[in-house]
Design an enzyme around this catalytic site. Structure first.
Site, PDB file in Angstrom:
ATOM      1  N   HIS A 194       0.826  -1.222   0.000  1.00  0.00           N
ATOM      2  CA  HIS A 194       0.000   0.000   0.000  1.00  0.00           C
ATOM      3  C   HIS A 194       0.856   1.266   0.000  1.00  0.00           C
ATOM      4  O   HIS A 194       0.360   2.337   0.352  1.00  0.00           O
ATOM      5  CB  HIS A 194      -0.965  -0.014   1.189  1.00  0.00           C
ATOM      6  N   CYS A 196       5.659  11.807  -8.485  1.00  0.00           N
ATOM      7  CA  CYS A 196       5.121  12.802  -9.409  1.00  0.00           C
ATOM      8  C   CYS A 196       4.074  12.126 -10.286  1.00  0.00           C
ATOM      9  O   CYS A 196       4.353  11.098 -10.915  1.00  0.00           O
ATOM     10  CB  CYS A 196       6.256  13.367 -10.256  1.00  0.00           C
ATOM     11  N   CYS A 220      11.042  16.467 -12.945  1.00  0.00           N
ATOM     12  CA  CYS A 220      10.572  17.107 -14.185  1.00  0.00           C
ATOM     13  C   CYS A 220      10.371  18.611 -14.017  1.00  0.00           C
ATOM     14  O   CYS A 220      10.120  19.309 -15.005  1.00  0.00           O
ATOM     15  CB  CYS A 220       9.313  16.430 -14.717  1.00  0.00           C
TER      16      CYS A 220
END
Ligand code: BJW
Length: 237
Positions: free
Chosen positions: A112, A120, A142
């Site tokens: 989990h 991201c 990014c």
């Protein structure tokens, strides 16, 4: 004969470390105070990201103050003792805390997710994350803002490591569930799969789980007492 043990841990193993469980028969679990549909689904995160992030910030802060208990230590000891005998322990946890790792368990499968990581949604980068998470945080990979989310598995999302888990279940001799209520799938179905593969099954829990009738053996009591005693029976003091 060598023994391969598959252990599934749930919130009950970390209860005595002060992290709280989700459900209990007294109605005092986390989901009695917080609505999971408002805090632990992708839809909730899309609708009200601040509320969801605040919930996980609170949990992350609690985790920083928590310490592993005797049950976590006993499972790390079991792993190393089995390895010395050429046997294996597969440790799968539903918990997002890092208390197994802190006692030296080597390869824990966090089905989990992990509270101390963020990922991201745009580029899928996975990063350690120890501080609060905000909707304006920038992805270190990014460079976009507002794309980071807690690395946890919410209702309706696919749990992690399912292929590894299935392979380990097939190769095991004994399935043990510790401190899990048997209320959340697919983890609640592992015991039935284990039986189908011919494993012996054992439940260690404070109160009988929802799927208790599927276990060959049941040991009731608090994890910090029952788990070390069980480990001592298996591998000695
Ligand atoms: C002690 C103790 C002490 C106390 N000592 N013990 C049928 C089949 C498949 C899926 C479903 C299905 N029906 C419904 C579903 C969907 C859903 C689901 O299961 N819903 C149920 C509520 C019915 N499942 C999902 O959505 C999952 N994804 C999914 O199914 O994807 C599709 C799929 C299908 C088939 C195969 C593969 C994939 C995702 C579930 C995600 C769960 N997420 C949460 C939140 C994670 C992040 C966070 O922490 O916030 O995970 S919910 C919450 O419950 C958390 C836990 O890991 C999870 C399980 O809880 P756990 O660990 O059992 O704790 P408790 O609190 O329930 O019980 C504590 C136990 O400890 C009790 O037994 C106490 O007695 C004991 N205890 N003190 C020892 N001192």
């Amino acid at each position: 004969m060598p023994q391969n043990i598959f252990i599934l841990t749930g919130a009950g193993i970390s209860a005595e470390s002060g992290l709280g469980t989700f459900r209990d028969k007294r109605g005092e679990g986390i989901w009695a105070r917080f609505d999971p549909m408002k805090l632990a689904t992708p839809e909730a995160f899309a609708r009200d990201p601040e509320a969801v992030l605040a919930f996980y910030d609170l949990r992350r802060r609690n985790l920083r103050d928590a310490k592993p208990n005797a049950a976590h230590f006993a499972l790390a000891r079991l792993e190393h003792a089995l390895a010395r005998r050429g046997e294996t322990l597969t440790l799968v946890t539903q918990n997002i805390d890092d208390l197994h790792e802190r006692t030296g368990s080597a390869s824990v499968i966090h089905m989990h997710g992990e509270l101390l990581k963020a990922r991201c949604e745009r580029c899928e980068a996975l990063r350690p994350w120890l501080d609060d998470l905000t909707i304006s945080d920038v992805c270190p990979d990014c460079g976009r803002a507002g794309t980071m989310r807690p690395h946890v598995v919410w209702f309706g999302e696919m749990p992690l490591g399912m292929d590894l888990i299935d392979r380990a279940l097939r190769e095991a001799d004994l399935f043990v569930a510790i401190g899990a209520s048997g209320a959340v799938y697919p983890a609640a179905g592992f015991v039935a799969e284990a039986r189908a593969y011919g494993l012996r099954t054992c439940e260690i829990n404070l109160e009988a789980a929802d799927n208790a009738d599927l276990f060959d053996e049941q040991r009731l009591g608090s994890a910090s007492g029952t788990v070390p005693a069980w480990v001592e029976e298996l591998v000695g003091p």
